[in-house]
Write a protein that holds these residues in place. Structure first.
Motif, PDB file in Angstrom:
ATOM      1  N   LEU A 129     -36.596  65.346  98.112  1.00 56.65           N
ATOM      2  CA  LEU A 129     -35.981  65.291  99.501  1.00 56.65           C
ATOM      3  C   LEU A 129     -36.430  63.896  99.961  1.00 56.65           C
ATOM      4  O   LEU A 129     -37.536  63.812 100.179  1.00 56.65           O
ATOM      5  N   LEU A 130     -35.443  62.821  99.745  1.00 59.60           N
ATOM      6  CA  LEU A 130     -36.084  61.587 100.291  1.00 59.60           C
ATOM      7  C   LEU A 130     -35.387  60.971 101.432  1.00 59.60           C
ATOM      8  O   LEU A 130     -33.986  61.261 101.393  1.00 59.60           O
ATOM      9  N   GLU A 131     -35.581  59.947 101.979  1.00 60.81           N
ATOM     10  CA  GLU A 131     -35.143  58.926 102.954  1.00 60.81           C
ATOM     11  C   GLU A 131     -34.192  58.031 101.994  1.00 60.81           C
ATOM     12  O   GLU A 131     -34.662  57.916 101.123  1.00 60.81           O
ATOM     13  N   GLY A 166     -28.237  61.783 109.750  1.00 62.36           N
ATOM     14  CA  GLY A 166     -29.378  62.180 108.998  1.00 62.36           C
ATOM     15  C   GLY A 166     -29.861  61.111 108.325  1.00 62.36           C
ATOM     16  O   GLY A 166     -29.093  60.071 107.745  1.00 62.36           O
ATOM     17  N   ASP A 167     -31.129  61.122 107.775  1.00 63.24           N
ATOM     18  CA  ASP A 167     -31.549  60.222 106.881  1.00 63.24           C
ATOM     19  C   ASP A 167     -32.191  60.648 105.544  1.00 63.24           C
ATOM     20  O   ASP A 167     -32.917  59.804 104.811  1.00 63.24           O
ATOM     21  N   LYS A 168     -31.966  61.688 104.884  1.00 65.65           N
ATOM     22  CA  LYS A 168     -32.541  62.395 103.990  1.00 65.65           C
ATOM     23  C   LYS A 168     -31.128  62.761 102.852  1.00 65.65           C
ATOM     24  O   LYS A 168     -30.188  62.956 103.277  1.00 65.65           O
ATOM     25  N   ALA A 169     -31.663  62.537 101.638  1.00 59.62           N
ATOM     26  CA  ALA A 169     -30.809  62.770 100.569  1.00 59.62           C
ATOM     27  C   ALA A 169     -31.514  63.703  99.444  1.00 59.62           C
ATOM     28  O   ALA A 169     -32.804  63.464  99.396  1.00 59.62           O
ATOM     29  N   LEU A 170     -30.865  64.586  98.837  1.00 57.76           N
ATOM     30  CA  LEU A 170     -31.552  65.476  97.677  1.00 57.76           C
ATOM     31  C   LEU A 170     -31.367  64.373  96.360  1.00 57.76           C
ATOM     32  O   LEU A 170     -30.209  64.192  96.221  1.00 57.76           O
ATOM     33  N   LEU A 171     -32.427  64.192  95.776  1.00 59.40           N
ATOM     34  CA  LEU A 171     -32.431  63.225  94.716  1.00 59.40           C
ATOM     35  C   LEU A 171     -32.885  64.117  93.338  1.00 59.40           C
ATOM     36  O   LEU A 171     -33.654  64.998  93.586  1.00 59.40           O
ATOM     37  N   ILE A 172     -31.835  64.275  92.386  1.00 61.11           N
ATOM     38  CA  ILE A 172     -32.201  64.913  91.278  1.00 61.11           C
ATOM     39  C   ILE A 172     -32.235  63.818  90.194  1.00 61.11           C
ATOM     40  O   ILE A 172     -31.220  63.427  89.747  1.00 61.11           O
TER      41      ILE A 172
END
Length: 195
Positions: free
Chosen positions: A38-40, A156-162
């Motif tokens: 979970l990243l900005e 929001g400022d978060k994204a789930l990166l896979i």
């Protein structure tokens, strides 16, 4: 615990996407265990090789019970390799310029991979998720990632990166799924999983 669940969703989604890709190009594709974080937004371009790295980005907007965006990204070399596999190009064309047919194939690869990922997310959470027609761009990672950052930066400022590495016997390539649900949608995903 929530992070572990998001990681598991990432694993299953990436596994299904790899299977779909394998069937599409009619070749065995192996996948390493994905790295899920979970990243900005501002950290994302460094993960995909830096803001100036040339990438192919395929963007979908999400609707239904989940709102947000999903993006699938690969660098141009990885994209070229997959297109060559799909179209049976035996001369292993390495040009960063794609023909109309190759762009269409690339769009379809992104569509299949992202569709498999979204389908597994919908099945796991029992939530209806529909996606838009894919929008594809070939540009620097920073430019492509600025679209979701501008669109969703206000909520929001978060994204789930896979980040997943998959490949055939010739080479391995990295693919990046970036899931950017609205804050409200994160809550729906987690509560549908009983968290």
């Amino acid at each position: 615990m929530q992070y572990d669940v998001l990681r598991e969703i990432g694993n299953i989604g990436a596994g299904n996407a790899t299977t779909a890709l394998s069937q599409m190009i009619n070749a065995k594709i192996d996948m390493k265990v994905p790295n899920v974080e979970l990243l900005e937004f501002k950290e994302l371009s460094d993960i995909v090789g830096g803001a100036e790295n040339l990438v192919v980005g395929i963007l979908f907007t999400l609707e239904g019970q989940i709102d947000g965006m999903m993006m699938f990204m690969m660098d141009v070399d990885a994209s070229r390799h997959l297109v060559n596999l799909l179209l049976g190009n035996t001369d292993e064309n390495t040009s960063s310029e794609f023909t109309e047919m190759e762009l269409s194939a690339l769009n379809e690869i992104g569509n299949i991979i992202a569709g498999a990922y979204l389908s597994s997310l919908a099945t796991l959470t029992n939530i209806v998720i529909t996606s838009s027609v894919p929008y594809m761009a070939i540009d620097m990672a920073g430019a492509i990632l600025s679209v979701p950052a501008i669109e969703f930066g206000k909520i929001g400022d978060k994204a789930l990166l896979i980040e997943t590495e998959f490949g055939d016997e010739i080479r391995e390539v990295n693919g990046y799924f970036i899931l950017i649900p609205t804050i409200n949608s994160y809550g729906k995903i987690l509560s549908s999983l009983g968290l």
